[in-house]
Write a protein that holds these residues in place. Structure first.
Motif, PDB file in Angstrom:
ATOM      1  N   CYS A 112     -14.853   4.792  -6.573  1.00 16.75           N
ATOM      2  CA  CYS A 112     -13.770   3.804  -6.669  1.00 16.75           C
ATOM      3  C   CYS A 112     -12.492   4.452  -7.193  1.00 16.75           C
ATOM      4  O   CYS A 112     -11.389   4.235  -6.663  1.00 16.75           O
ATOM      5  CB  CYS A 112     -14.186   2.658  -7.583  1.00 16.75           C
ATOM      6  N   LEU A 113     -12.642   5.260  -8.229  1.00 18.52           N
ATOM      7  CA  LEU A 113     -11.482   5.914  -8.842  1.00 18.52           C
ATOM      8  C   LEU A 113     -10.924   7.021  -7.961  1.00 18.52           C
ATOM      9  O   LEU A 113      -9.708   7.241  -7.900  1.00 18.52           O
ATOM     10  CB  LEU A 113     -11.876   6.461 -10.215  1.00 18.52           C
ATOM     11  N   LEU A 114     -11.801   7.742  -7.251  1.00 20.40           N
ATOM     12  CA  LEU A 114     -11.348   8.794  -6.345  1.00 20.40           C
ATOM     13  C   LEU A 114     -10.535   8.219  -5.187  1.00 20.40           C
ATOM     14  O   LEU A 114      -9.544   8.825  -4.757  1.00 20.40           O
ATOM     15  CB  LEU A 114     -12.549   9.575  -5.797  1.00 20.40           C
ATOM     16  N   LEU A 115     -10.946   7.068  -4.682  1.00 20.72           N
ATOM     17  CA  LEU A 115     -10.185   6.425  -3.606  1.00 20.72           C
ATOM     18  C   LEU A 115      -8.784   6.046  -4.097  1.00 20.72           C
ATOM     19  O   LEU A 115      -7.807   6.149  -3.343  1.00 20.72           O
ATOM     20  CB  LEU A 115     -10.929   5.191  -3.104  1.00 20.72           C
ATOM     21  N   PRO A 210      -8.752  -0.232  -9.367  1.00 17.54           N
ATOM     22  CA  PRO A 210      -8.427   0.747  -8.315  1.00 17.54           C
ATOM     23  C   PRO A 210      -8.028   0.084  -7.004  1.00 17.54           C
ATOM     24  O   PRO A 210      -7.122   0.568  -6.310  1.00 17.54           O
ATOM     25  CB  PRO A 210      -9.727   1.546  -8.166  1.00 17.54           C
ATOM     26  N   PHE A 211      -8.694  -1.022  -6.654  1.00 17.48           N
ATOM     27  CA  PHE A 211      -8.380  -1.699  -5.393  1.00 17.48           C
ATOM     28  C   PHE A 211      -6.961  -2.259  -5.411  1.00 17.48           C
ATOM     29  O   PHE A 211      -6.210  -2.118  -4.427  1.00 17.48           O
ATOM     30  CB  PHE A 211      -9.386  -2.815  -5.141  1.00 17.48           C
ATOM     31  N   ILE A 212      -6.584  -2.889  -6.524  1.00 17.70           N
ATOM     32  CA  ILE A 212      -5.220  -3.417  -6.653  1.00 17.70           C
ATOM     33  C   ILE A 212      -4.210  -2.270  -6.623  1.00 17.70           C
ATOM     34  O   ILE A 212      -3.152  -2.373  -5.988  1.00 17.70           O
ATOM     35  CB  ILE A 212      -5.083  -4.229  -7.952  1.00 17.70           C
ATOM     36  N   PHE A 213      -4.547  -1.161  -7.298  1.00 17.71           N
ATOM     37  CA  PHE A 213      -3.669   0.009  -7.292  1.00 17.71           C
ATOM     38  C   PHE A 213      -3.478   0.540  -5.873  1.00 17.71           C
ATOM     39  O   PHE A 213      -2.355   0.899  -5.475  1.00 17.71           O
ATOM     40  CB  PHE A 213      -4.263   1.100  -8.184  1.00 17.71           C
ATOM     41  N   ILE A 214      -4.554   0.593  -5.096  1.00 21.14           N
ATOM     42  CA  ILE A 214      -4.475   1.062  -3.707  1.00 21.14           C
ATOM     43  C   ILE A 214      -3.560   0.153  -2.891  1.00 21.14           C
ATOM     44  O   ILE A 214      -2.725   0.621  -2.108  1.00 21.14           O
ATOM     45  CB  ILE A 214      -5.887   1.133  -3.083  1.00 21.14           C
ATOM     46  N   SER A 220       4.114   0.255  -0.915  1.00 24.75           N
ATOM     47  CA  SER A 220       5.242   1.197  -1.024  1.00 24.75           C
ATOM     48  C   SER A 220       5.227   2.208   0.117  1.00 24.75           C
ATOM     49  O   SER A 220       6.277   2.546   0.673  1.00 24.75           O
ATOM     50  CB  SER A 220       5.191   1.927  -2.364  1.00 24.75           C
ATOM     51  N   ILE A 221       4.029   2.697   0.457  1.00 20.98           N
ATOM     52  CA  ILE A 221       3.908   3.673   1.543  1.00 20.98           C
ATOM     53  C   ILE A 221       4.387   3.073   2.862  1.00 20.98           C
ATOM     54  O   ILE A 221       5.162   3.703   3.610  1.00 20.98           O
ATOM     55  CB  ILE A 221       2.450   4.163   1.664  1.00 20.98           C
ATOM     56  N   ILE A 222       3.937   1.868   3.180  1.00 19.38           N
ATOM     57  CA  ILE A 222       4.311   1.230   4.444  1.00 19.38           C
ATOM     58  C   ILE A 222       5.814   0.950   4.491  1.00 19.38           C
ATOM     59  O   ILE A 222       6.474   1.162   5.528  1.00 19.38           O
ATOM     60  CB  ILE A 222       3.509  -0.073   4.639  1.00 19.38           C
ATOM     61  N   GLN A 223       6.370   0.508   3.355  1.00 24.23           N
ATOM     62  CA  GLN A 223       7.815   0.276   3.312  1.00 24.23           C
ATOM     63  C   GLN A 223       8.588   1.564   3.580  1.00 24.23           C
ATOM     64  O   GLN A 223       9.596   1.554   4.301  1.00 24.23           O
ATOM     65  CB  GLN A 223       8.202  -0.297   1.948  1.00 24.23           C
ATOM     66  N   THR A 224       8.113   2.667   3.018  1.00 21.73           N
ATOM     67  CA  THR A 224       8.772   3.954   3.223  1.00 21.73           C
ATOM     68  C   THR A 224       8.627   4.422   4.667  1.00 21.73           C
ATOM     69  O   THR A 224       9.587   4.920   5.277  1.00 21.73           O
ATOM     70  CB  THR A 224       8.184   5.018   2.271  1.00 21.73           C
ATOM     71  N   ILE A 247     -11.732   4.004   5.234  1.00 19.46           N
ATOM     72  CA  ILE A 247     -12.799   4.227   4.261  1.00 19.46           C
ATOM     73  C   ILE A 247     -12.712   3.220   3.117  1.00 19.46           C
ATOM     74  O   ILE A 247     -13.733   2.692   2.656  1.00 19.46           O
ATOM     75  CB  ILE A 247     -12.744   5.675   3.735  1.00 19.46           C
ATOM     76  N   VAL A 248     -11.504   2.937   2.653  1.00 13.83           N
ATOM     77  CA  VAL A 248     -11.321   1.947   1.585  1.00 13.83           C
ATOM     78  C   VAL A 248     -11.850   0.586   2.033  1.00 13.83           C
ATOM     79  O   VAL A 248     -12.573  -0.094   1.283  1.00 13.83           O
ATOM     80  CB  VAL A 248      -9.841   1.839   1.186  1.00 13.83           C
ATOM     81  N   CYS A 249     -11.514   0.187   3.250  1.00 15.88           N
ATOM     82  CA  CYS A 249     -11.966  -1.118   3.762  1.00 15.88           C
ATOM     83  C   CYS A 249     -13.482  -1.160   3.897  1.00 15.88           C
ATOM     84  O   CYS A 249     -14.125  -2.153   3.522  1.00 15.88           O
ATOM     85  CB  CYS A 249     -11.308  -1.402   5.111  1.00 15.88           C
TER      86      CYS A 249
END
Length: 305
Positions: A112-115, A210-214, A220-224, A247-249
């Motif tokens: 979880c943390l690695l993702l 971790p899920f909320i952080f992802i 932010s990534i998609i906006q960029t 993989i996250v999903c």
């Protein structure tokens, strides 16, 4: 507290998949093949990242640690599951059962943390490209990976300590193919409030944070990415993130189905099916998704073939 005037039991009966009759050899063979493929794929990723200079970057370093967590996870559960299929169930000592839970919890929390760490790496690469080299130094990578594993070891240890204090003195049948915390708590004839509280305090933040952080980093990534003028540049940026998102999903989808919104007791077969997906299939898909979708990993494989 449920008091039972029974002698303390020292072992559990793992039902496994019950009597598969004529399908036993077929199921065993199929699961064994998938397990061998998963082990091979994850070992291959670890070795390739270690020996291939072009893969010496933060993204692949985190990927190798993800494969390591998958190896530890599936090696803890699948061999015994295969044995249970052959013999139609089996017995396991209480101490060994609780130890299996501990060895299950460590890589689960670490993964979880690695993702989350991998999502931060993608955020730094896409949203802070000019500062990426200073943000993702090798020392920083080691600190992030070390924190993931240490938290996995320590947080699971808290649950293990309280779980180890439980008494079992009547029912000893676990209708599953591995030892998880829910059936252990259900079978206990001593007070379970403490272990349930500790499990909730540890599990929900570890799973949800971790899920909320992802999610936040990918917003932010998609906006960029959408601000990139070139369609080629947008496609390249999206392609570097798509494997991680898949993989996250997959991981959080199965994890949520099993632990956050588990099937009811009368749907134990569904629970076992989800657990097979989680313990056997997902560890195979993770390295395959990265290998098939990543040009550098494909090139590294072809180089040594």
């Amino acid at each position: 507290m449920d008091k039972r005037n029974q002698s303390t039991i020292t072992e559990f009966l793992l039902v496994g998949f019950g009597d598969l009759q004529n399908a036993k050899i077929l199921v065993f063979t199929l699961f064994l093949i998938v397990h061998i493929m998963a082990l091979t794929a994850n070992v291959l990723v670890i070795v390739l990242v270690g020996v291939t200079r072009s893969l010496h970057s933060p993204m692949y370093f985190f990927l190798s640690q993800l494969s390591l967590s998958e190896l530890l996870f599936t090696s803890n559960i699948v061999p015994n599951m295969l044995w249970l299929i052959l013999v139609g169930g089996g017995r396991v000592s209480v101490a060994r059962c609780i130890a299996q839970f501990y060895l299950l919890g460590v890589p689960t929390i670490a993964q979880c943390l690695l993702l989350a760490a991998m999502s931060f790496d993608r955020y730094a690469a896409i949203c802070r490209p000019l500062h990426y080299a200073t943000i993702m130094t090798f020392t920083h990578q080691l600190q992030m990976v070390g924190s993931c594993w240490i938290l996995g070891l320590m947080l699971t240890l808290f649950i293990y300590i309280f779980l180890n204090k439980l008494k079992f003195c009547d029912l000893n049948t676990i209708n599953h193919f591995y030892c998880d915390i829910a059936p252990l708590v259900r079978l206990s004839c001593s007070g379970t409030t403490a272990v349930e509280l500790v499990t909730a305090v540890v599990s929900f933040p570890v799973l949800l944070t971790p899920f909320i952080f992802i999610i936040v980093t990918y917003v932010s990534i998609i906006q960029t990415i959408l601000k990139i003028p070139s369609s080629t540049g947008r496609h390249k940026a999206f392609s570097t993130c798509s494997s991680h998102l898949i993989i996250v999903c997959m991981y959080y989808g199965t994890l949520t189905s099993i632990y956050i919104f588990p099937p009811r007791d009368n749907s134990i077969d569904l629970n076992k099916g989800l657990s097979v997906l989680y313990t056997l299939v997902t560890p195979l898909f993770n390295p395959l998704i990265y290998s098939l979708r990543n040009q550098k990993i494909r090139a590294a494989i072809l180089k040594y073939v």
